[in-house]
Motif scaffolding. Structure first.
Motif, PDB file in Angstrom:
ATOM      1  N   THR A 104       0.675  -1.021   0.129  1.00 16.57           N
ATOM      2  CA  THR A 104      -0.484   0.326   0.491  1.00 16.57           C
ATOM      3  C   THR A 104       1.270   1.138   0.199  1.00 16.57           C
ATOM      4  O   THR A 104       1.674   1.119   1.144  1.00 16.57           O
TER       5      THR A 104
ATOM      6  N   GLN B 143       1.650   4.496   0.551  1.00 10.12           N
ATOM      7  CA  GLN B 143       1.184   5.903   1.343  1.00 10.12           C
ATOM      8  C   GLN B 143       2.533   6.269   1.726  1.00 10.12           C
ATOM      9  O   GLN B 143       2.282   7.324   1.940  1.00 10.12           O
TER      10      GLN B 143
ATOM     11  N   ASP C 246      -2.778   1.380  -4.629  1.00  8.15           N
ATOM     12  CA  ASP C 246      -3.032   2.802  -4.537  1.00  8.15           C
ATOM     13  C   ASP C 246      -3.457   3.625  -4.686  1.00  8.15           C
ATOM     14  O   ASP C 246      -3.260   4.847  -5.272  1.00  8.15           O
TER      15      ASP C 246
ATOM     16  N   LYS D 269      -5.482   6.864   3.743  1.00  9.81           N
ATOM     17  CA  LYS D 269      -4.053   7.433   4.182  1.00  9.81           C
ATOM     18  C   LYS D 269      -3.013   7.873   2.642  1.00  9.81           C
ATOM     19  O   LYS D 269      -2.013   8.801   3.154  1.00  9.81           O
ATOM     20  N   ILE D 270      -3.917   7.284   1.794  1.00 12.88           N
ATOM     21  CA  ILE D 270      -2.128   7.907   0.382  1.00 12.88           C
ATOM     22  C   ILE D 270      -2.962   9.116   0.495  1.00 12.88           C
ATOM     23  O   ILE D 270      -2.824  10.130  -0.099  1.00 12.88           O
TER      24      ILE D 270
ATOM     25  N   ASN E 271      -1.858  11.541   3.042  1.00 11.69           N
ATOM     26  CA  ASN E 271      -0.701  12.152   2.791  1.00 11.69           C
ATOM     27  C   ASN E 271      -0.475  13.588   1.909  1.00 11.69           C
ATOM     28  O   ASN E 271      -0.262  13.993   1.463  1.00 11.69           O
TER      29      ASN E 271
ATOM     30  N   TRP F 213      -2.775  12.974  -5.166  1.00 16.43           N
ATOM     31  CA  TRP F 213      -2.949  11.417  -4.343  1.00 16.43           C
ATOM     32  C   TRP F 213      -2.066  10.739  -5.815  1.00 16.43           C
ATOM     33  O   TRP F 213      -1.129   9.960  -5.041  1.00 16.43           O
TER      34      TRP F 213
ATOM     35  N   VAL G  97       1.736  10.830  -4.790  1.00 16.78           N
ATOM     36  CA  VAL G  97       2.153  10.128  -3.612  1.00 16.78           C
ATOM     37  C   VAL G  97       2.362   8.993  -4.582  1.00 16.78           C
ATOM     38  O   VAL G  97       3.032   8.280  -3.346  1.00 16.78           O
ATOM     39  N   SER G  98       1.182   8.325  -5.012  1.00 19.69           N
ATOM     40  CA  SER G  98       1.136   6.968  -5.073  1.00 19.69           C
ATOM     41  C   SER G  98       2.430   6.161  -5.998  1.00 19.69           C
ATOM     42  O   SER G  98       3.167   5.513  -5.675  1.00 19.69           O
TER      43      SER G  98
ATOM     44  N   ASN H 254       6.644   6.775  -4.070  1.00 23.82           N
ATOM     45  CA  ASN H 254       6.709   5.524  -3.231  1.00 23.82           C
ATOM     46  C   ASN H 254       6.392   4.404  -3.764  1.00 23.82           C
ATOM     47  O   ASN H 254       7.268   3.211  -3.356  1.00 23.82           O
TER      48      ASN H 254
END
Length: 469
Positions: free
Chosen positions: A32, A34, A70, A74-75, A78, A86, A89-90, A93
């Protein structure tokens, strides 16, 4: 011994019989994305990479599916905190996770599906569940879809719980919770919220619930029934419990064996970002090499709890260096060493017995002890035989120092330079010792050690091995 695994659902060790002869299908709950990965995340990847390698060595054709979550709460949170989309972020990471898997020598999956790329499959699964009376759309749910846990009599079988003793699912906000028929019902689909990503469905706009995506992706790539579902023990409930419920309620047999690896803890506490004790991969790799970190993460039994400490990490690195050092010295004596075609019977028996890596490594270290004895005796034939066995056993574990990714021919001639300069330094050290200038001899040894070259004095003269890099 036949191959056996501890099946979490059966709560016993079961003989493994694949669904299709000669083929094994594995679904591993992956990242995940995040935040960047810590070593607790990657432990699962290492253990099930060893499983895959062992099955492949035994002649199976392995299809290995490792998903990526993805999109989740939490994603989104963040991304809001950072003021970025979003998906940024995905993507960031996901690259960090991929780099970590690659750095630790995990083979790339056969397929790595993303949740956001499989919304049509999720809609199809939800429609089957709604039509079958196992899922519902509440009047005030604004597009949410929930699974009715009371409609599935076996709910709780994986985690060995009774429904009446379970707490509320707690996977939605307060407004959505009020729309549920039962607080233990879980969200298949979450209704759209202002500013959040959403997709269109027959029941309204929204985004996937965490559990739905894995059932949809596993069955798309591995079929309605497949061999092994793997993941961390922290996923048994509610994630894997819910996967079973929604898949089997829809009519899919789903996974035949459930394998779960133990947690990696720090001082007895689960490693997590929220606890402030996560150890990121780049940080640990300032202490040891990637191959040594892989050895550390994979050395314990996959179902055991592994409590991290620097001391244990360094002990694992030293243990690996002993294996590596033997192979280097064997090469010095006999030249090129090729992996044996077979592994020792006790090594195979250890891995066949629920992937018993600790017992398998004990066999490898025994081979190395015998090999060092043969080296001292100058028995080239025995050294070559044992070195070949060590290489093959380490290859199964993804640890062969003489194979990719731990050795590279594209080093710009650096190894040739090292091979020329280190013997020259050792000649100077020997000359200093011969004239009893022990201070200079010790200084040369210490400077070599600081550069990552370990020197070992033997009856046949000094030997050296690269201990870092």
């Amino acid at each position: 011994m036949s191959l056996r695994f501890y099946d979490t659902r059966a709560r016993e060790v079961r003989t493994f019989t694949p669904l299709r002869a000669g083929c094994v299908s594995i679904y591993l709950c992956g990242a995940t994305v995040q935040a960047p990965p810590h070593i607790g995340h990657i432990r699962s990847g290492v253990h099930f990479d060893i499983l895959r390698r062992w099955l492949t060595f035994q002649g199976y054709r392995v299809t290995f599916c490792r998903n990526v979550t993805d999109i989740d709460d939490k994603i989104i949170a963040n991304a809001e905190d950072e003021g970025i989309p979003w998906w940024e972020v995905s993507e960031r990471n996901l690259r960090a996770f991929t780099a970590a898997y690659d750095t630790l020598g995990c083979l790339p999956p056969s397929v790595e599906p993303r949740a956001t790329g499989h919304v049509p499959e999720m809609i199809t699964l939800m429609r089957r569940l709604v039509d079958g009376g196992h899922a519902y759309v509440p009047e005030d749910g604004a597009g949410s879809v929930y699974f009715d846990v009371r409609s599935f009599p076996d709910y709780g079988a994986l985690s060995n719980q009774r429904l009446d003793h379970m707490r509320a699912a707690g996977d939605t906000d307060a407004e959505q919770e009020r729309a549920k028929r039962d607080p233990r019902d879980f969200a298949l689909w979450k209704c759209a919220r202002p500013g959040e990503p959403s997709w269109e469905t027959p029941w309204g706009e929204g985004r996937p619930g965490w559990h739905l995506e894995c059932s949809a992706m596993a069955t798309k790539y591995l079929g309605s029934e497949f061999d092994i579902h793997a993941g961390g023990v922290d996923l048994v409930f509610p994630h894997h419990e819910n996967e079973i419920a929604q898949s089997q309620a829809a009519g899919d047999p789903f996974a035949r064996y459930w394998l779960h690896n133990g947690l990696l803890t720090v001082g007895g506490s689960k490693m997590s970002k929220s606890e402030g004790n996560s150890l990121l991969i780049p940080v640990i790799l300032t202490k040891v090499r990637p191959v040594e970190l892989r050895y550390y993460l994979g050395q314990a039994h996959y179902r055991s709890v592994l409590d991290y400490s620097d001391e244990a990490l360094y002990e694992a690195a030293a243990a690996y260096q002993r294996l590596e050092g033997f192979l280097r010295r064997a090469q010095d004596l006999v030249g090129s060493v090729e992996p044996a075609s077979r592994v020792p019977e006790d090594f195979a028996a250890a891995l066949d017995d629920d992937l018993g890596v600790p017992a398998a490594l004990a066999v490898v270290h025994g081979l190395v002890r015998d090999g060092n004895t043969a080296l001292s005796a100058g028995d080239k034939e025995r050294v070559a035989e044992l070195a070949g066995q060590v290489r093959q056993t380490l290859a199964v574990l993804g640890l062969d120092p003489l194979a990719q990714p731990w050795v590279s021919g594209d080093d710009g001639g650096l190894r040739q330079i090292v091979n020329a300069l280190v013997p020259l330094a050792l000649e100077q050290r020997q000359a200093a010792r011969a004239r009893r200038d022990y201070a200079t001899a010790d200084e040369i040894r210490d400077r070599l050690s600081a550069a990552g070259v370990t020197v070992e004095d033997t009856p046949n003269g000094p030997r050296w091995v690269l201990s870092h890099g």
